[in-house]
Write a protein that holds these residues in place. Structure first.
Motif, mmCIF file in Angstrom:
data_model
loop_
_atom_site.group_PDB
_atom_site.id
_atom_site.type_symbol
_atom_site.label_atom_id
_atom_site.label_comp_id
_atom_site.label_asym_id
_atom_site.label_seq_id
_atom_site.Cartn_x
_atom_site.Cartn_y
_atom_site.Cartn_z
ATOM 1 N N SER A 122 0.829 -1.208 0.000
ATOM 2 C CA SER A 122 0.000 0.000 0.000
ATOM 3 C C SER A 122 0.863 1.258 0.000
ATOM 4 O O SER A 122 0.599 2.213 -0.733
ATOM 5 N N THR A 123 1.908 1.255 0.806
ATOM 6 C CA THR A 123 2.799 2.417 0.872
ATOM 7 C C THR A 123 3.485 2.650 -0.468
ATOM 8 O O THR A 123 3.589 3.793 -0.941
ATOM 9 N N LEU A 124 3.952 1.586 -1.094
ATOM 10 C CA LEU A 124 4.655 1.714 -2.366
ATOM 11 C C LEU A 124 3.733 2.214 -3.469
ATOM 12 O O LEU A 124 4.136 3.012 -4.317
ATOM 13 N N LEU A 125 2.483 1.751 -3.464
ATOM 14 C CA LEU A 125 1.528 2.223 -4.465
ATOM 15 C C LEU A 125 1.220 3.701 -4.279
ATOM 16 O O LEU A 125 1.151 4.460 -5.248
ATOM 17 N N VAL A 126 1.017 4.133 -3.049
ATOM 18 C CA VAL A 126 0.750 5.537 -2.769
ATOM 19 C C VAL A 126 1.932 6.405 -3.201
ATOM 20 O O VAL A 126 1.751 7.472 -3.801
ATOM 21 N N LEU A 127 3.131 5.936 -2.931
ATOM 22 C CA LEU A 127 4.320 6.700 -3.317
ATOM 23 C C LEU A 127 4.426 6.816 -4.837
ATOM 24 O O LEU A 127 4.880 7.841 -5.353
ATOM 25 N N ALA A 128 4.001 5.786 -5.556
ATOM 26 C CA ALA A 128 4.058 5.828 -7.016
ATOM 27 C C ALA A 128 3.136 6.913 -7.563
ATOM 28 O O ALA A 128 3.530 7.710 -8.423
ATOM 29 N N ILE A 129 1.893 6.966 -7.086
ATOM 30 C CA ILE A 129 0.955 7.975 -7.567
ATOM 31 C C ILE A 129 1.331 9.354 -7.040
ATOM 32 O O ILE A 129 1.129 10.372 -7.719
ATOM 33 N N THR A 130 1.899 9.408 -5.841
ATOM 34 C CA THR A 130 2.389 10.683 -5.314
ATOM 35 C C THR A 130 3.441 11.271 -6.241
ATOM 36 O O THR A 130 3.498 12.490 -6.454
ATOM 37 N N LEU A 131 4.275 10.410 -6.801
ATOM 38 C CA LEU A 131 5.291 10.852 -7.754
ATOM 39 C C LEU A 131 4.640 11.538 -8.948
ATOM 40 O O LEU A 131 5.187 12.490 -9.502
ATOM 41 N N HIS A 132 3.451 11.070 -9.356
ATOM 42 C CA HIS A 132 2.698 11.723 -10.435
ATOM 43 C C HIS A 132 2.233 13.103 -10.003
ATOM 44 O O HIS A 132 2.288 14.064 -10.761
ATOM 45 N N ASN A 133 1.722 13.168 -8.786
ATOM 46 C CA ASN A 133 0.990 14.356 -8.364
ATOM 47 C C ASN A 133 1.881 15.531 -8.011
ATOM 48 O O ASN A 133 1.403 16.674 -8.005
ATOM 49 N N ILE A 134 3.135 15.305 -7.729
ATOM 50 C CA ILE A 134 4.036 16.416 -7.423
ATOM 51 C C ILE A 134 4.157 17.371 -8.611
ATOM 52 O O ILE A 134 3.926 18.579 -8.461
ATOM 53 N N PRO A 135 4.525 16.901 -9.817
ATOM 54 C CA PRO A 135 4.605 17.845 -10.947
ATOM 55 C C PRO A 135 3.250 18.434 -11.325
ATOM 56 O O PRO A 135 3.186 19.577 -11.797
ATOM 57 N N GLU A 136 2.172 17.684 -11.114
ATOM 58 C CA GLU A 136 0.849 18.218 -11.427
ATOM 59 C C GLU A 136 0.517 19.385 -10.502
ATOM 60 O O GLU A 136 0.019 20.428 -10.943
ATOM 61 N N GLY A 137 0.775 19.214 -9.211
ATOM 62 C CA GLY A 137 0.537 20.302 -8.261
ATOM 63 C C GLY A 137 1.419 21.501 -8.551
ATOM 64 O O GLY A 137 0.964 22.653 -8.508
ATOM 65 N N LEU A 138 2.684 21.258 -8.859
ATOM 66 C CA LEU A 138 3.593 22.356 -9.206
ATOM 67 C C LEU A 138 3.106 23.111 -10.436
ATOM 68 O O LEU A 138 3.150 24.345 -10.486
ATOM 69 N N ALA A 139 2.640 22.367 -11.437
ATOM 70 C CA ALA A 139 2.165 22.987 -12.669
ATOM 71 C C ALA A 139 1.003 23.934 -12.388
ATOM 72 O O ALA A 139 0.959 25.062 -12.901
ATOM 73 N N ILE A 140 0.050 23.484 -11.566
ATOM 74 C CA ILE A 140 -1.096 24.333 -11.237
ATOM 75 C C ILE A 140 -0.641 25.567 -10.467
ATOM 76 O O ILE A 140 -1.060 26.694 -10.755
ATOM 77 N N GLY A 141 0.237 25.368 -9.491
ATOM 78 C CA GLY A 141 0.716 26.497 -8.695
ATOM 79 C C GLY A 141 1.453 27.520 -9.534
ATOM 80 O O GLY A 141 1.225 28.730 -9.405
ATOM 81 N N VAL A 142 2.328 27.053 -10.413
ATOM 82 C CA VAL A 142 3.080 27.964 -11.280
ATOM 83 C C VAL A 142 2.133 28.712 -12.213
ATOM 84 O O VAL A 142 2.305 29.916 -12.457
ATOM 85 N N ALA A 143 1.129 28.014 -12.744
ATOM 86 C CA ALA A 143 0.177 28.657 -13.659
ATOM 87 C C ALA A 143 -0.586 29.776 -12.966
ATOM 88 O O ALA A 143 -0.799 30.853 -13.543
ATOM 89 N N PHE A 144 -1.018 29.556 -11.726
ATOM 90 C CA PHE A 144 -1.731 30.602 -11.001
ATOM 91 C C PHE A 144 -0.783 31.725 -10.572
ATOM 92 O O PHE A 144 -1.156 32.903 -10.609
ATOM 93 N N GLY A 145 0.434 31.374 -10.170
ATOM 94 C CA GLY A 145 1.396 32.406 -9.817
ATOM 95 C C GLY A 145 1.741 33.293 -10.997
ATOM 96 O O GLY A 145 1.979 34.500 -10.843
ATOM 97 N N ALA A 146 1.724 32.716 -12.197
ATOM 98 C CA ALA A 146 2.066 33.478 -13.406
ATOM 99 C C ALA A 146 1.007 34.499 -13.765
ATOM 100 O O ALA A 146 1.277 35.432 -14.531
ATOM 101 N N VAL A 147 -0.200 34.356 -13.209
ATOM 102 C CA VAL A 147 -1.289 35.277 -13.542
ATOM 103 C C VAL A 147 -0.935 36.712 -13.161
ATOM 104 O O VAL A 147 -1.366 37.667 -13.817
ATOM 105 N N LEU A 148 -0.150 36.881 -12.091
ATOM 106 C CA LEU A 148 0.230 38.221 -11.656
ATOM 107 C C LEU A 148 1.274 38.857 -12.556
ATOM 108 O O LEU A 148 1.568 40.038 -12.429
ATOM 109 N N SER A 149 1.858 38.070 -13.467
ATOM 110 C CA SER A 149 2.789 38.645 -14.433
ATOM 111 C C SER A 149 1.992 39.410 -15.482
ATOM 112 O O SER A 149 0.773 39.316 -15.565
#
Length: 271
Positions: A122-149
């Motif tokens: 269970s831990t290994l499976l969660v870590l695998a999908i977590t690996l997916h979600n890190i760049p996805e979360g970063l992408a959303i955050g960067v996109a919203f942060g860029a709005v102020l540019s």
């Protein structure tokens, strides 16, 4: 409600949207309460769809704005995109080699990353999908942060479109954790808990991404491209192979194309 969202600071907007994407992961994991198994064709098609969404988002929501932003700087406009894109892939490759994780539907013996003793499946499976979600979360955050540019390509509508696209493709990711655990005999509650847990990192990564570009504006093109490279690495290294393990190659490919077109339309229409 939407007016309240519009008035929020981009960091708050990114946090709310990533909470929503986490919720979609939980929604996918919650299907385990209604059935123990899901046909491989359905899961492979949904994984293919998720891959298409991520590929389209990488270009339309991340790389294309990065190229436009860099065109107003003193360096060649392709340089930040190329450097950031490759750096994103390299960093995710290193994390993939270090972080212990197990791809869905794979035996425990084929766990990847550093060997640190016996870890629960269970831990290994969660870590695998977590690996997916890190760049996805970063992408959303960067996109919203860029709005102020002041760049035309960085719009609130485009950032929302990216968040919606990632939320949609998070649905099968929750399923990809909860259903294998349920088939292994874990209770429905625990299967759901571990399935939704993999999405918890997205709000954290989203806030970090938004804050990084707000405080260091010159890195914005690099940050957008970094997120794109990290997402493409995840798609090619895991999502596409995972969608074709059961031999449903054509089905997964068609759904990948559907996901790509859907995300492209969503981004262009709203962005």
């Amino acid at each position: 409600m939407f007016d309240f969202f519009i008035q929020l600071h981009p960091v708050g907007q990114a946090f709310i949207i990533t909470l929503f994407t986490w919720g979609m992961t939980a929604l996918g994991a919650a299907l385990v309460f209604f059935t123990k198994n899901i046909t491989p064709k359905i899961l492979d098609g949904m994984l293919g769809f998720a891959g298409g969404v991520m590929i389209a988002a990488s270009f339309w929501s991340l790389l294309s704005p990065a190229l436009e932003m860099a065109s107003q700087s003193s360096v060649p406009n392709w340089l930040p995109a190329a450097v950031g894109f490759m750096l994103g892939g390299i960093v995710l490759s290193l994390v993939d080699k270090i972080l212990p994780h197990l791809h869905p539907n794979m035996p425990r013996s084929e766990a990847e990353g550093l060997r640190t003793g016996k870890r629960r499946r269970s831990t290994l499976l969660v870590l695998a999908i977590t690996l997916h979600n890190i760049p996805e979360g970063l992408a959303i955050g960067v996109a919203f942060g860029a709005v102020l540019s002041d760049f035309h390509s960085a719009s609130l509508a485009g950032a929302i479109a990216l968040g919606l696209g990632i939320a949609i493709q998070n649905f099968p990711e929750g399923m990809a954790v909860s259903f294998p655990l349920r088939r292994d005999g874990m209770s429905r509650k625990k299967s759901f808990f571990y399935g939704q847990l993999s999405g918890a990192v997205e709000p954290i990564a989203g806030v970090i991404g938004a804050l990084s570009v707000l405080f260091i504006k010159p890195i914005l093109p690099y940050a957008l491209s970094f997120a794109a490279g990290a997402m493409i690495f995840v798609v090619v290294e895991e999502v596409i192979p995972g969608s074709q393990e059961e031999g449903n190659t054509d089905l997964a490919t068609i759904f990948l194309m559907i996901g790509f077109v859907g995300m492209m339309i969503l981004d262009v229409a709203l962005g």
